[in-house]
Design an enzyme around this catalytic site. Structure first.
Site, short mmCIF file in Angstrom:
data_model
loop_
_atom_site.label_atom_id
_atom_site.label_comp_id
_atom_site.label_asym_id
_atom_site.label_seq_id
_atom_site.Cartn_x
_atom_site.Cartn_y
_atom_site.Cartn_z
N SER B 56 0.80 -1.21 0.00
CA SER B 56 0.00 0.00 0.00
C SER B 56 0.84 1.26 0.00
O SER B 56 0.29 2.36 -0.07
CB SER B 56 -0.93 0.01 1.22
OG SER B 56 -0.16 -0.08 2.39
N HIS B 96 1.71 4.00 6.87
CA HIS B 96 1.08 4.89 5.90
C HIS B 96 1.57 6.31 6.09
O HIS B 96 2.27 6.63 7.04
CB HIS B 96 -0.45 4.83 6.03
CG HIS B 96 -1.05 3.61 5.39
ND1 HIS B 96 -2.33 3.19 5.63
CD2 HIS B 96 -0.53 2.71 4.52
CE1 HIS B 96 -2.57 2.08 4.93
NE2 HIS B 96 -1.49 1.78 4.26
N ASP B 122 -7.59 6.14 5.25
CA ASP B 122 -7.66 4.96 6.10
C ASP B 122 -8.87 4.90 6.99
O ASP B 122 -8.93 4.04 7.86
CB ASP B 122 -6.39 4.91 6.98
CG ASP B 122 -5.17 4.58 6.16
OD1 ASP B 122 -4.06 4.83 6.67
OD2 ASP B 122 -5.33 4.08 5.03
#
Lengths: 244, 179
Positions: B56, B96, B122
């Protein structure tokens, strides 16, 4: 006649004939049989001849065996025990740190004090609030001490033995064995140090030989070639003592 | 009875030497443990080295990259920084990037994250009813990385038998081999 002939023929199979004799006469010992099978003190030492550390260890062990068995000296474990104790204490620190960290959310004051008293006999340190940092620093200090201890005090000494004086009056004489074998080198140096109990003076003798002199092509240590060297070293120091 | 030659050395050892072999093993384990704990203390993070598990964050980080984290109190979290955080109730940390921050006068922070390679932020990953992350969810901020090395860790987690086999063989080797 036939049995004697067979025993004489099997020169290389010394182990097998010994085992045959053992099985015939060892009928009663069933319990200690397992321990005997585990311990192989009498089997000839066979190691990988290309492994430098195995070669050095086997030579050291055999020299130790010669001194202890042939001359009946008594091994002094003080040096080895010191090293074992320092290692054990370091491991203990690590375990304590692990458990402490696992329990960290809990109230800290009492365990800190208790740990102070138990775990720092060697240093005179006091612990403050940042307990984890202190413990880790202590571990590395102990590792440093261990390194210094092994490199300076021990001097690669692997045997300290003493001979009890027969008259019982004078303090014991001390024999020390130390050895060195450089990496990827074949020259093995064995040094025997004699410290007289009475006069406290120190005498040493050493020899340097290629390890090829003591091992055969399959990696078996040939005691017949090694033992005379040790004996010669020992006698050279022992006779000097007599002359003086 | 099997005659395992490599055990010959062990059979010839006396009690002290056997204890020394066990201690040797213990010292190696302790050293590894102490280095890990030391890293934890120095970086201030509870997990100073993590492995990226998903794609990701491509093209910045790929699956199997090793990340070094710090979690010092004096470094503020700013937009654009890559953080590793843990969602309440889940144990796997997520890597992230910070997208938005709300900051109060007293320094209290709420922030939103999104993976570079994801289409949405998210919020779908957070707990039911949670819209923002806080400082306490943060495991650390990425400071450096080493590519590809973490694949070993991923393999060991996917095939635990492989991990146990490797550890068992290593332990056996240390116990039997002298110095």
């Amino acid at each position: 006649m036939a049995a004697a002939g067979q025993g004489g023929r099997s020169g290389g199979g010394g182990g097998s004939s010994g085992a045959g004799g053992g099985s015939s006469c060892g009928t009663g010992s069933g319990r200690s049989g397992l321990l005997d099978k585990w311990k192989i003190d009498d089997k000839p030492v066979k190691i990988d001849k290309w492994d430098g550390s195995a070669v050095k260890n086997s030579l050291d062990d055999s020299a130790k065996k010669v001194l202890l068995e042939k001359y009946k000296y008594v091994e002094n474990f003080g040096l080895i025990d010191g090293r074992l104790t320092i290692c054990t204490i370091s491991c203990f620190f690590a375990i304590v740190a692990l458990i402490w960290d696992y329990m960290h959310p809990f109230p800290e004051s009492k365990p800190v004090l208790a740990l102070c008293v138990i775990s720092y006999p060697l240093f005179i340190l006091s612990m403050f609030v940042c307990f984890p940092l202190n413990l880790i620093r202590t571990y590395f200090v102990m590792m440093g001490i261990l390194t210094i201890y092994t490199s300076y005090k021990e001097k690669s000494i692997f045997l300290v033995a003493h001979r009890k004086d027969p008259t019982g009056m004078d303090p014991d004489d001390i024999w020390q064995l130390s050895s060195s074998l450089k990496r990827f080198d074949d020259k093995y140096t064995l040094k025997l140090t004699f410290i007289s109990g009475r006069t406290k003076q120190q005498r040493e003798a050493e020899f340097t030989r290629s390890i090829a002199k003591f091992f055969d092509h399959s990696g078996t240590l040939v005691m017949d070639a090694y033992e005379p060297e040790i004996s010669r070293l020992h006698d050279s120091l022992a006779t000097e003592r007599k002359i003086k | 009875m099997l005659s395992l030659d490599f055990l010959d050395d062990v059979r010839r050892m006396n009690k002290r030497q056997l204890y020394y072999q066990v201690l040797n093993f213990g010292m190696i384990v302790s050293s590894a443990l102490m280095i890990w704990k030391g890293l934890m203390v120095v970086t201030g993070s509870e997990s100073p080295i993590v492995v990226v598990l998903s794609g990701s964050m491509e093209p910045a980080f790929h699956r199997g990259d090793l990340l070094f984290l710090t979690n010092r109190v004096e470094d503020p979290i700013r937009v654009g920084e890559i953080v590793v955080f843990r969602i309440e109730g889940r144990e796997i940390p997520i890597v992230h990037r910070v997208l938005k921050i709300h900051e109060k006068q007293n320094g209290h922070i709420k922030f939103l994250t999104k993976g570079d390679n994801n289409a949405v932020d998210d919020r779908g990953l957070y707990k039911q009813g949670q819209h923002w992350l806080e400082k306490k969810d943060v495991v650390g901020r990425a400071r450096g990385f080493v590519p590809y090395i973490g694949i070993v860790t991923i393999l060991m987690n996917d095939y635990p038998k492989f991990k146990y086999a490797v550890l068992f063989l290593l332990g056996l080797f240390v116990l039997v081999h002298r110095e």
